[in-house]
Scaffold this motif. Sequence first.
Motif, PDB file in Angstrom:
ATOM      1  N   GLU A   7      29.498 -27.186  17.526  1.00 39.28           N
ATOM      2  CA  GLU A   7      29.827 -26.746  18.891  1.00 39.28           C
ATOM      3  C   GLU A   7      31.271 -27.117  19.238  1.00 39.28           C
ATOM      4  O   GLU A   7      32.007 -26.306  19.804  1.00 39.28           O
ATOM      5  CB  GLU A   7      28.857 -27.380  19.905  1.00 39.28           C
ATOM      6  CG  GLU A   7      27.486 -26.708  19.873  1.00 39.28           C
ATOM      7  CD  GLU A   7      26.451 -27.402  20.752  1.00 39.28           C
ATOM      8  OE1 GLU A   7      25.385 -26.807  20.970  1.00 39.28           O
ATOM      9  OE2 GLU A   7      26.694 -28.551  21.198  1.00 39.28           O
ATOM     10  N   ALA A   8      31.674 -28.329  18.870  1.00 37.79           N
ATOM     11  CA  ALA A   8      33.041 -28.786  19.197  1.00 37.79           C
ATOM     12  C   ALA A   8      34.086 -27.982  18.421  1.00 37.79           C
ATOM     13  O   ALA A   8      35.142 -27.640  18.966  1.00 37.79           O
ATOM     14  CB  ALA A   8      33.176 -30.275  18.889  1.00 37.79           C
ATOM     15  N   ARG A  22      37.001 -25.241  20.087  1.00 38.61           N
ATOM     16  CA  ARG A  22      38.426 -25.284  19.778  1.00 38.61           C
ATOM     17  C   ARG A  22      38.923 -23.982  19.161  1.00 38.61           C
ATOM     18  O   ARG A  22      40.093 -23.886  18.790  1.00 38.61           O
ATOM     19  CB  ARG A  22      38.702 -26.447  18.810  1.00 38.61           C
ATOM     20  CG  ARG A  22      38.632 -27.806  19.448  1.00 38.61           C
ATOM     21  CD  ARG A  22      38.331 -28.873  18.407  1.00 38.61           C
ATOM     22  NE  ARG A  22      38.430 -30.227  18.953  1.00 38.61           N
ATOM     23  CZ  ARG A  22      37.517 -30.783  19.745  1.00 38.61           C
ATOM     24  NH1 ARG A  22      36.436 -30.103  20.106  1.00 38.61           N
ATOM     25  NH2 ARG A  22      37.678 -32.015  20.183  1.00 38.61           N
ATOM     26  N   GLY A  23      38.030 -23.036  18.956  1.00 37.63           N
ATOM     27  CA  GLY A  23      38.423 -21.790  18.303  1.00 37.63           C
ATOM     28  C   GLY A  23      38.491 -21.902  16.793  1.00 37.63           C
ATOM     29  O   GLY A  23      39.064 -21.036  16.123  1.00 37.63           O
ATOM     30  N   VAL A  24      37.911 -22.973  16.242  1.00 36.13           N
ATOM     31  CA  VAL A  24      37.876 -23.152  14.786  1.00 36.13           C
ATOM     32  C   VAL A  24      36.609 -22.486  14.256  1.00 36.13           C
ATOM     33  O   VAL A  24      35.504 -22.788  14.720  1.00 36.13           O
ATOM     34  CB  VAL A  24      37.897 -24.660  14.416  1.00 36.13           C
ATOM     35  CG1 VAL A  24      37.739 -24.853  12.908  1.00 36.13           C
ATOM     36  CG2 VAL A  24      39.181 -25.314  14.915  1.00 36.13           C
ATOM     37  N   LEU A  28      25.594 -21.026  15.326  1.00 37.60           N
ATOM     38  CA  LEU A  28      26.873 -21.757  15.332  1.00 37.60           C
ATOM     39  C   LEU A  28      27.677 -21.502  14.060  1.00 37.60           C
ATOM     40  O   LEU A  28      28.752 -22.080  13.881  1.00 37.60           O
ATOM     41  CB  LEU A  28      26.612 -23.265  15.483  1.00 37.60           C
ATOM     42  CG  LEU A  28      25.880 -23.675  16.771  1.00 37.60           C
ATOM     43  CD1 LEU A  28      25.522 -25.160  16.738  1.00 37.60           C
ATOM     44  CD2 LEU A  28      26.741 -23.360  17.997  1.00 37.60           C
ATOM     45  N   ILE A  29      27.170 -20.657  13.172  1.00 37.44           N
ATOM     46  CA  ILE A  29      27.835 -20.382  11.895  1.00 37.44           C
ATOM     47  C   ILE A  29      28.440 -18.981  11.950  1.00 37.44           C
ATOM     48  O   ILE A  29      27.734 -17.992  12.175  1.00 37.44           O
ATOM     49  CB  ILE A  29      26.823 -20.520  10.731  1.00 37.44           C
ATOM     50  CG1 ILE A  29      26.324 -21.983  10.663  1.00 37.44           C
ATOM     51  CG2 ILE A  29      27.455 -20.100   9.401  1.00 37.44           C
ATOM     52  CD1 ILE A  29      25.125 -22.189   9.770  1.00 37.44           C
ATOM     53  N   PRO A  59      37.559 -35.895  14.654  1.00 32.46           N
ATOM     54  CA  PRO A  59      38.868 -36.537  14.871  1.00 32.46           C
ATOM     55  C   PRO A  59      39.899 -36.160  13.804  1.00 32.46           C
ATOM     56  O   PRO A  59      41.084 -36.012  14.108  1.00 32.46           O
ATOM     57  CB  PRO A  59      38.552 -38.041  14.805  1.00 32.46           C
ATOM     58  CG  PRO A  59      37.086 -38.170  14.984  1.00 32.46           C
ATOM     59  CD  PRO A  59      36.466 -36.873  14.578  1.00 32.46           C
ATOM     60  N   LEU A  60      39.430 -35.988  12.583  1.00 34.71           N
ATOM     61  CA  LEU A  60      40.317 -35.605  11.488  1.00 34.71           C
ATOM     62  C   LEU A  60      40.882 -34.197  11.704  1.00 34.71           C
ATOM     63  O   LEU A  60      42.088 -33.959  11.575  1.00 34.71           O
ATOM     64  CB  LEU A  60      39.473 -35.653  10.220  1.00 34.71           C
ATOM     65  CG  LEU A  60      40.086 -35.843   8.865  1.00 34.71           C
ATOM     66  CD1 LEU A  60      40.939 -37.102   8.817  1.00 34.71           C
ATOM     67  CD2 LEU A  60      38.947 -35.939   7.829  1.00 34.71           C
ATOM     68  N   VAL A  61      40.014 -33.276  12.063  1.00 32.69           N
ATOM     69  CA  VAL A  61      40.449 -31.896  12.315  1.00 32.69           C
ATOM     70  C   VAL A  61      41.413 -31.879  13.508  1.00 32.69           C
ATOM     71  O   VAL A  61      42.456 -31.214  13.467  1.00 32.69           O
ATOM     72  CB  VAL A  61      39.233 -30.979  12.545  1.00 32.69           C
ATOM     73  CG1 VAL A  61      39.661 -29.610  13.072  1.00 32.69           C
ATOM     74  CG2 VAL A  61      38.441 -30.820  11.242  1.00 32.69           C
ATOM     75  N   ASP A  62      41.080 -32.652  14.552  1.00 31.70           N
ATOM     76  CA  ASP A  62      41.961 -32.714  15.730  1.00 31.70           C
ATOM     77  C   ASP A  62      43.338 -33.256  15.349  1.00 31.70           C
ATOM     78  O   ASP A  62      44.366 -32.758  15.822  1.00 31.70           O
ATOM     79  CB  ASP A  62      41.333 -33.589  16.808  1.00 31.70           C
ATOM     80  CG  ASP A  62      40.247 -32.834  17.579  1.00 31.70           C
ATOM     81  OD1 ASP A  62      40.216 -31.595  17.519  1.00 31.70           O
ATOM     82  OD2 ASP A  62      39.429 -33.514  18.246  1.00 31.70           O
TER      83      ASP A  62
END
Length: 239
Positions: free
Chosen positions: A107-108, A112-114, A141-142, A229-232
């Motif tokens: 969901e997160a 973020r549009g990812v 969600l996929i 957090p890593l992706v962010d």
Amino acid sequence: MTVDAVIFDWGGTLTPWHTVDLTEQWRAYARAYDPGHGEEVAAALLAAENAAWRLARDEHTSTAFETVVRAAGLDPTGLPHERGLAAFQAFWEPHTYTEPDVIPLLEALRERGVAVGVLSNTVWPRDYHEMVFARDKVLHLIDGAVYTSEIAWTKPHPEAFAAAMTAVRMADPSRCVFVGDRLFDDVYGAKSVGMRAVHIPHSDIPADQIGHTVGEPDAVINRLAELLPLVDQWRSVAS
Ligand SMILES: [Mg+2]
């Protein structure tokens, strides 16, 4: 480079790793398919499946469930097969449950549009994987998924990763992150096509499934909750 898509492996990544007794899974199928010859049928199926995974490891060519059944000398079109398949899936059911971290993570990412993708080395058909994802309320969600039972190649072949990028409408691998539990299939494969790779190191990969190369991940995480957090961070560095 920013991150526009995260593509996940399935077993041991979106599900917790379980060591599954591959003889027992085929005993379940075989006893339902041919109760009088359960042990012989199970042995033939195990040999056929092992041959298929050796091909995946060494040639990166894929196999479908029906092909394994045919290679064992059985008929995947009749009622005995349907009974066997139902028993096989009942055997596997406890090992298919999605990690609790997955729903908030996906969901997160989507907020973020990812884009969210899945690329699984599997002999099972799309229907079965989608049934599992729907049961666990993650199917919606996929954005795109590739199950190697429906393409010619398996990870770590570049064509498998290319198919997964197409499924999530991505053209640039450097904007994709791959997350998986195997250093050969997942990490080496993703890095070879120019993706970032994140390793989840908790799976007890069978020795005969380990490939010729160990990939070097960009990050190692202990659970999926550590991915966001890593992706962010990667996205903020790039912006
Ligand atoms: Mg895996």
